[in-house]
Design an enzyme around this catalytic site. Structure first.
Site, PDB file in Angstrom:
ATOM      1  N   HIS A 231       0.831  -1.183   0.052  1.00 45.81           N
ATOM      2  CA  HIS A 231      -0.052  -0.036   0.070  1.00 45.81           C
ATOM      3  C   HIS A 231       0.952   1.462   0.132  1.00 45.81           C
ATOM      4  CE1 HIS A 231       1.031  -0.346   4.072  1.00 45.81           C
ATOM      5  NE2 HIS A 231       1.192   0.986   4.275  1.00 45.81           N
ATOM      6  N   ASP A 233       0.868   5.282   1.693  1.00 47.94           N
ATOM      7  CA  ASP A 233       0.187   6.005   3.031  1.00 47.94           C
ATOM      8  C   ASP A 233      -0.423   7.264   2.283  1.00 47.94           C
ATOM      9  OD1 ASP A 233       1.076   4.006   4.552  1.00 47.94           O
ATOM     10  OD2 ASP A 233       2.906   5.469   5.304  1.00 47.94           O
ATOM     11  N   HIS A 288       4.856   0.082  -0.198  1.00 50.71           N
ATOM     12  CA  HIS A 288       5.458  -0.991   0.851  1.00 50.71           C
ATOM     13  C   HIS A 288       4.439  -1.818   1.385  1.00 50.71           C
ATOM     14  CE1 HIS A 288       3.763   2.895   2.965  1.00 50.71           C
ATOM     15  NE2 HIS A 288       3.880   2.014   3.876  1.00 50.71           N
ATOM     16  N   ARG A 298       7.343  -8.839  15.473  1.00 53.01           N
ATOM     17  CA  ARG A 298       7.736  -7.771  15.077  1.00 53.01           C
ATOM     18  C   ARG A 298       6.737  -6.469  15.530  1.00 53.01           C
ATOM     19  NH1 ARG A 298       7.212  -4.189  10.542  1.00 53.01           N
ATOM     20  NH2 ARG A 298       9.084  -3.129  10.129  1.00 53.01           N
TER      21      ARG A 298
END
Ligand SMILES: C=C1C[C@]23C[C@@]1(O)CC[C@H]2[C@@]12CCC[C@@](C)(C(=O)O1)[C@H]2[C@@H]3C(=O)O
Ligand SMILES: O=C(O)CCC(=O)C(=O)O
Ligand SMILES: [Fe+2]
Length: 374
Positions: A231, A233, A288, A298
């Protein structure tokens, strides 16, 4: 001024067709609903991290040439890592501690602060989940301004301590984002005087932002899973802190997916769609995604930074002229979030002047909503 919390009122996202995941019970099994590829499918070849030698630029904020370096990184990559930014390490360890405490809570407790379908803040899965037939191996928690109401639900006793951490983190990010805006704009030949809401000293006081905490649990079948699908941002820029577990990748023209390994004390800065618009397409909002791994959880903390929600964003007039037509219609952040909720990765094309005039879409847009994970 409408607040960010109203952005999705007209575009509720109902994710009830998939139950909320309880990752604690999924550690041994890997349900097909999370499988983005077939076992041993060809996609596995694409899965391994790219062997490219080309890496995302690392920029020292104290470098006297920082603005030029930032400009070059924004133009060629749409993303860079920032070191020497002056933010105390303690803020990162504190916010990472808050992530661990939050995501370790039992599911029924987290659901007390669940995000509503038409809301922004709270616990849930990434909004973009609704665009994909498969589930992502992650959970998230979005905070707008004060997390008090939500944290009271999560930690009736200890809420104040975590609220304080978030407050400090947001304040530090707000200052850093304003400095970055000045440098990024300067690299485009735009001064703070050209941006009405920048304020006399470039404090960008009316800016709006969301803090987005992400957790990617360890995964029994990481090659077939997706932590967060590709996607861009919708922001002006995003400031991201990742714990010391890798997984973030950016798509680079002609290179494929390039990993962004965590740098101790470093921050990832990426250009969002609104800066892509403001720069008249000069600075790409980088695509990303996040991959997961078998053994380590994570966490990441994204500070999603944008303009006051009612300010019209359009290509800056300094970047428009003969031979350089304005590529985008003007749009407010709230309007754009609405378009994102509707069109997802085609939202930028939806506000492009050419596509609206001709009813045509960009040649490369098809790949942007692609289910392919390779
Ligand atoms: C201000 C926002 C940007 C965001 C939607 C949100 O209301 C809060 C979460 C943000 C985020 C983070 C993960 C990726 C993303 C596309 C999403 O679904 O939620 C972004 C949204 C965005 O930038 O468009
Ligand atoms: O977890 C990451 O590294 C990326 C998170 C992200 O892209 C987001 O929150 O928008
Ligand atoms: Fe993102």
């Amino acid at each position: 001024m409408p607040s960010l919390s109203e952005a999705f009122q007209d575009h509720p996202v109902y994710l009830h067709h998939h139950k909320h995941p309880d990752f604690n019970s999924l550690q041994q099994q890997f349900p097909e609903s999370y499988a983005w590829t077939q076992p041993d499918s060809d996609h596995h070849h694409h899965y391994s991290d790219n062997t490219t030698t080309n890496t995302v630029p690392v920029i020292d904020f104290k470098d006297p040439n920082a603005s030029n370096l930032i400009g070059h990184a924004c133009k060629t990559w749409g993303v860079f890592q920032l070191v020497n930014h002056g933010i105390p390490i303690k803020l990162f360890t504190d916010i990472q501690t808050a992530c661990l405490a939050l995501f370790s809570l039992p599911l029924h407790q987290k659901l007390k602060a669940a995000r509503s379908p038409d809301g922004v803040a709270g616990y849930g899965r990434a909004r973009i989940s609704s665009f994909f037939p498969k589930l992502m191996w992650s959970e998230c928690f979005t905070i707008l301004d004060s997390p008090l109401h939500l944290f009271l639900q999560l930690w009736p006793q200890e809420y104040a301590k975590y609220c304080e951490i978030v407050k400090e983190y947001e304040a530090a990010m707000k200052k850093l984002a304003a400095k970055l805006m000045c440098l990024v704009l300067a690299s485009l030949g735009i001064s703070k005087e050209d941006i009405k809401w920048a304020g006399p000293r470039g404090e960008f006081n009316g800016a709006c932002a969301a803090l987005h905490l992400n957790s990617y649990p360890s995964c029994p079948d990481p090659d077939r899973a997706m932590g967060l699908a590709a996607h861009t941002d919708s922001t002006l820029l995003t400031i991201l802190h990742q714990n010391n577990v890798s997984g973030l990748q950016v798509l680079k023209d002609g290179e494929g997916w390039v990993a962004l390994p965590p740098l101790a004390g470093g921050l990832v800065i990426n250009i969002g769609d609104l800066l892509h618009i403001l720069s008249n397409g000069l600075y790409p909002s980088v695509l990303h995604r996040v991959r997961v791994n078998r053994s380590r959880q994570r966490f990441s903390v994204a500070y999603l930074y944008g303009p006051p929600t009612n300010v019209e964003i359009s290509p800056n007039e300094k970047l428009v002229g003969p031979g350089r037509p304005s590529l985008f219609q003007s749009v407010t952040w709230n309007e754009y979030l609405g378009k994102k909720a509707k069109h997802f990765n085609k939202a930028l094309s939806a506000v492009r002047v050419s596509s609206s005039i001709n009813g045509l879409f960009d040649v490369n847009e098809d790949q942007n909503n692609d289910f392919q994970v390779g």
